[in-house]
Design an enzyme around this catalytic site. Structure first.
Site, PDB file in Angstrom:
ATOM      1  N   GLY A  95       0.819  -1.201   0.164  1.00 22.79           N
ATOM      2  CA  GLY A  95       0.176   0.141  -0.014  1.00 22.79           C
ATOM      3  C   GLY A  95       0.781   1.207   0.082  1.00 22.79           C
ATOM      4  N   ARG A 123      -8.350  -2.709  -1.625  1.00 17.52           N
ATOM      5  CA  ARG A 123      -7.980  -1.459  -0.662  1.00 17.52           C
ATOM      6  C   ARG A 123      -8.283  -0.248  -1.437  1.00 17.52           C
ATOM      7  NH1 ARG A 123      -2.245  -2.785   1.968  1.00 17.52           N
ATOM      8  NH2 ARG A 123      -2.586  -1.218   3.267  1.00 17.52           N
ATOM      9  N   GLN A 169       0.106   7.604   4.795  1.00 19.44           N
ATOM     10  CA  GLN A 169       0.230   7.698   3.351  1.00 19.44           C
ATOM     11  C   GLN A 169      -0.441   8.307   2.364  1.00 19.44           C
ATOM     12  OE1 GLN A 169      -1.138   3.469   2.601  1.00 19.44           O
ATOM     13  NE2 GLN A 169       0.605   2.439   3.354  1.00 19.44           N
ATOM     14  N   ASP A 317       0.111  -0.044  13.271  1.00 18.26           N
ATOM     15  CA  ASP A 317       0.510  -1.275  12.572  1.00 18.26           C
ATOM     16  C   ASP A 317       0.603  -2.425  13.648  1.00 18.26           C
ATOM     17  OD1 ASP A 317       0.229  -0.488   9.867  1.00 18.26           O
ATOM     18  OD2 ASP A 317       2.399  -0.086   9.905  1.00 18.26           O
ATOM     19  N   ARG A 348      -8.341  -5.686   9.801  1.00 22.82           N
ATOM     20  CA  ARG A 348      -7.564  -6.350  10.731  1.00 22.82           C
ATOM     21  C   ARG A 348      -8.181  -6.448  12.292  1.00 22.82           C
ATOM     22  NH1 ARG A 348      -1.476  -3.874   9.668  1.00 22.82           N
ATOM     23  NH2 ARG A 348      -0.759  -5.568   7.915  1.00 22.82           N
ATOM     24  N   ARG A 390       1.138  -9.256   9.209  1.00 21.22           N
ATOM     25  CA  ARG A 390       1.090  -8.840  10.392  1.00 21.22           C
ATOM     26  C   ARG A 390       0.395  -9.995  11.397  1.00 21.22           C
ATOM     27  NH1 ARG A 390       4.541  -4.789  10.565  1.00 21.22           N
ATOM     28  NH2 ARG A 390       4.279  -3.040   8.901  1.00 21.22           N
TER      29      ARG A 390
END
Length: 432
Positions: A95, A123, A169, A317, A348, A390
């Site tokens: 990403g 995404r 981002q 994260d 997530r 992750r």
């Protein structure tokens, strides 16, 4: 055939390690070194799959990037000599590559197409495309602004932009595009987000003004760029798995050296301290990207915590493995304001709850986070990373609470950010 990995590791964990270079900084160092005419050396970069996608794209643009032991040597003709690519620029699962290059290539005005893997295709890119279009970027996605992104030449103008989400981002995509504008751009943030782009602009001689929630660029800022050497500190997001592993595994005592502790990224340290975890920082360095050695020791009777607001942004994260840590607290913990987790490699919030619940832990997903109850590993059911690096590493750490081996499907996803993760975990087991 879906790959599987049987994790059979028991504590205690003991020893001293380093973790791979910071992923966010490696991406940005490659981008800035490629824009600058001349030679830059990037020391201790992360050479996982995501960062290799960024390297591959700049090679297609005409930049010579060589791997030399523990560094990258970037010889660039400079941004003015970039080639027009004659193939799709493949960003894989990254990403960061996709969103930052959407801004950079729009600013350059290079006709190009950015496309990634199936996960990237799911995404949302609209949060990046909206501000770029306000800057007059000629960029379009497909099917409500998903990849592939089609970029055509345009003249970028400066904007005053109020961020809609706390996203480094999105902020960085705007900043990279603004390098090529002859106007000033001002970005107002909702909350503090990681500031690696701002600090690394300065490192490569690009002028930028940054206060706590306001960033101002200089007209024609790209003209100031110069090549530079950059030492990438260890990734605190990767260190987080070993921090949690040591905290929850009896008799463990682990030290991680040369970890980046940028205050916009140090949420994991703040959270562990608030929970009463035995964590110590030493050998601290100062500068644009501060570092430290971190010693972590097993800590029973961790205190429950509510994680919200700025603390979420500083640990976004790390939240899946922090959720695992919270299962070992003496009371119920809550994570709020974490909607951003829904647009990562997986949702997530759901994947963390689903996979840990399969193992017998007790987590309730909410619209913006998780409610986490004190709970134990009850079953060695087969779990799945769902191709999220992750989640895969978090599940490997969870296995330390089991007396039986744990089978994780699609565990090879960890190579996105941490090639060699499992051998490093086993090294600490052997030393213990």
């Amino acid at each position: 055939m879906v790959s599987e990995q049987i994790i059979d590791i028991s504590g205690p964990l003991k020893g001293e390690i380093e973790v791979p270079g910071d992923k966010s900084m490696t991406h940005r160092a490659i981008m800035l070194a490629s824009l600058a005419e001349g030679t830059s050396n990037i020391y201790k970069p992360l050479l996982g799959e995501d960062c290799r996608r960024t390297m591959d794209i700049f090679r297609l643009l005409g930049v010579d990037i060589k791997e030399d032991e523990d560094k990258l040597v970037v010889n660039s003709p400079g941004y003015k000599a970039f080639k027009t690519p004659h193939q799709v620029l493949y960003t894989g699962n990254s990403g960061t590559t996709t969103r930052l290059l959407a801004g950079l290539l729009s600013g350059l005005g290079i006709e190009s197409v950015l496309s990634g893997d199936v996960s990237i295709g799911k995404r949302p890119m609209d949060r990046v495309l909206r501000p770029l279009k306000l800057m007059d970027a000629n960029i379009e996605g497909i099917e409500d602004n998903y990849t592939p992104l089609i970029i055509k030449p345009s003249v970028i103008k400066g904007i005053n932009y109020q961020m809609e989400v706390a996203s480094a981002q999105v902020k960085s995509a705007i900043l990279f595009a603004s390098l090529f504008s002859n106007d000033t751009t001002v970005i107002k943030e909702l909350d503090v987000s990681r500031n690696h782009t701002e600090t690394m602009f300065r490192h490569f001689n690009i002028p930028i003004e940054a206060e706590r929630l306001s960033i101002t660029t200089t007209p024609d800022a790209i003209q100031h760029i110069k090549p530079a050497d950059f030492h990438v500190p260890g990734d605190i997001s990767s260190a987080a798995f070993f921090i949690v592993a040591a905290l929850i595994t009896p008799e463990s005592d682990v030290t991680i050296h040369n970890v980046g502790i940028n205050p916009t990224r140090s949420g994991i340290i703040d959270i562990v301290e608030k929970m009463g975890g035995n964590i110590q920082l030493f050998n601290q360095t100062t500068g644009a990207e501060p570092t430290a050695s971190i010693r972590i020791q097993y800590t029973p009777m961790l205190q429950p915590i509510t994680i919200e607001g700025e603390l979420v942004t500083k640990a976004i994260d790390e939240l899946p493995v922090i959720a695992l840590l919270c299962t070992q607290a003496v009371g119920t913990s809550t994570i709020k304001d974490a909607e951003e987790l829904k647009v990562k490699e997986t949702n997530r919030i759901d994947t963390t709850a689903d996979m840990l619940n399969l193992l017998g832990f007790e987590l309730q997903p909410t619209n913006d986070g998780l409610i986490i109850h004190p709970s134990e590993f009850k079953t060695n059911a087969t779990v799945d990373s769902l191709t999220d690096h992750r989640i895969g590493m978090m599940l490997a750490v969870a296995s330390l609470l089991s007396s039986e081996p744990v089978k994780i499907k699609q565990f090879d996803a960890v190579n996105v950010s941490f090639p060699g993760f499992l051998p490093k975990l086993k090294l600490l087991e052997n030393e213990g």
